[in-house]
Enzyme design. Structure first.
Site, PDB file in Angstrom:
ATOM      1  N   ASP A   1       0.866  -1.329   0.357  1.00 36.88           N
ATOM      2  CA  ASP A   1       0.235   0.075  -0.232  1.00 36.88           C
ATOM      3  C   ASP A   1       0.971   1.428   0.115  1.00 36.88           C
ATOM      4  O   ASP A   1       2.238   1.303   0.160  1.00 36.88           O
ATOM      5  CB  ASP A   1      -0.602   0.118   1.116  1.00 36.88           C
ATOM      6  CG  ASP A   1      -1.787   1.369   1.471  1.00 36.88           C
ATOM      7  OD1 ASP A   1      -2.674   1.245   0.856  1.00 36.88           O
ATOM      8  OD2 ASP A   1      -1.748   1.898   2.624  1.00 36.88           O
TER       9      ASP A   1
ATOM     10  N   ASP B   1      -0.231   5.211   0.870  1.00 39.81           N
ATOM     11  CA  ASP B   1      -0.346   6.272   1.738  1.00 39.81           C
ATOM     12  C   ASP B   1      -0.706   5.199   3.307  1.00 39.81           C
ATOM     13  O   ASP B   1      -1.399   5.134   3.465  1.00 39.81           O
ATOM     14  CB  ASP B   1      -2.153   7.036   1.783  1.00 39.81           C
ATOM     15  CG  ASP B   1      -2.343   7.886   0.315  1.00 39.81           C
ATOM     16  OD1 ASP B   1      -0.744   8.338  -0.238  1.00 39.81           O
ATOM     17  OD2 ASP B   1      -3.067   7.344  -0.866  1.00 39.81           O
TER      18      ASP B   1
END
Length: 266
Positions: free
Chosen positions: A14, A16
């Site tokens: 991922d 953010d």
């Protein structure tokens, strides 16, 4: 590494809040918008149910704030602050981890990005960060929320984005004459509750590195998160007892490669 689990052959990240500090930037943006409507700051107990969940997550924010805006109107207001993302930076341990995984493993690993955000916003957030550009130079394995193959896909906590990343990894593996990567040979790096659940539903292993604000509100319930359980909509799906498929870490510093069968070459 738990004995019955094979060595990791692919890592899926991922973006953010996992690689870069943009969760703090998002919170700052949300609070600026909320303040313009005389609303209180955005609390982590609400943000925990909004992170990585796309339109449904944004709607939860609007419902909590009791704002008479549509999701699209809120997103338009966010655009006025997108320049703030150019100040993003990597989180502790990320640069060394990426360098090690990309260049120093005894056997090559497949590295993939899987972010619910769009590709253009990813570029805005990371174009000035060379460690990310170098580690993820192979764009075949990038999956973003606005990817064409994600148009009909379900958002996290559903596993679609991670399964698509694995599909692309295996397309490349077949072309190279390599054995395909099994889901259990994938290690997902996530910061959100929804992301952990998505990885678990995909049959992958996961390292959960929550923001300190999220970690605080999850105090005492960490095991539920690691087991892929959710309280969304009053449903609590269970994926069995402790299986060694997930761990929580305060940061990505001093990562235990050996626990995942990853050997760093001398």
């Amino acid at each position: 590494m738990t004995q019955h689990l094979p060595p990791i052959r692919a890592c899926i990240f991922d973006v953010d809040g996992t690689l870069i500090n943009t969760e703090d930037i998002y919170t700052d943006i949300y609070n600026k918008i909320l303040a313009s409507y005389d609303k209180p700051p955005y609390p982590w107990h609400i943000k925990a149910t909004q992170q990585s969940r796309g339109t449904p997550g944004t709607q939860r924010l609007l419902n909590w704030a009791n704002l008479g805006l549509t999701v699209q109107e809120w997103q338009q207001k966010e655009k006025a602050y997108t320049h703030l993302f150019t100040a993003s930076r990597t989180l502790p341990g990320v640069e060394k981890l990426l360098e090690d995984l990309a260049t120093k493993t005894a056997h090559p690993l497949h590295l993939s990005l899987a972010s619910s955000a769009g590709a253009s916003k990813f570029a805005l957030k990371t174009s000035h960060i060379s460690s990310i550009a170098n580690a993820f130079a192979d764009r075949r394995f990038h999956v973003f929320g606005d990817d064409l193959e994600m148009s009909d896909a379900r958002k996290k906590p559903e596993p679609d984005i991670f399964l698509l990343a694995l599909k692309r990894i295996n397309e490349a593996a077949r072309q190279a004459g390599e054995k395909e990567v099994d889901a259990v040979e994938c290690l997902v790096f996530e910061d959100s509750i929804a992301g952990v659940e998505a990885a678990k539903r995909a049959g992958m292993r996961v390292v959960w590195v929550p923001h300190r604000g999220l970690a605080e509100i999850c105090g005492g319930r960490e095991e539920d998160v690691l087991m892929g359980r959710t309280e969304a909509d009053g449903k609590v799906p269970r994926f069995g007892e402790e299986d060694g498929m997930a761990e929580m870490r305060a940061s990505l510093e001093d990562f235990p490669y050996g626990a995942y069968g990853i050997r760093i070459a001398a």
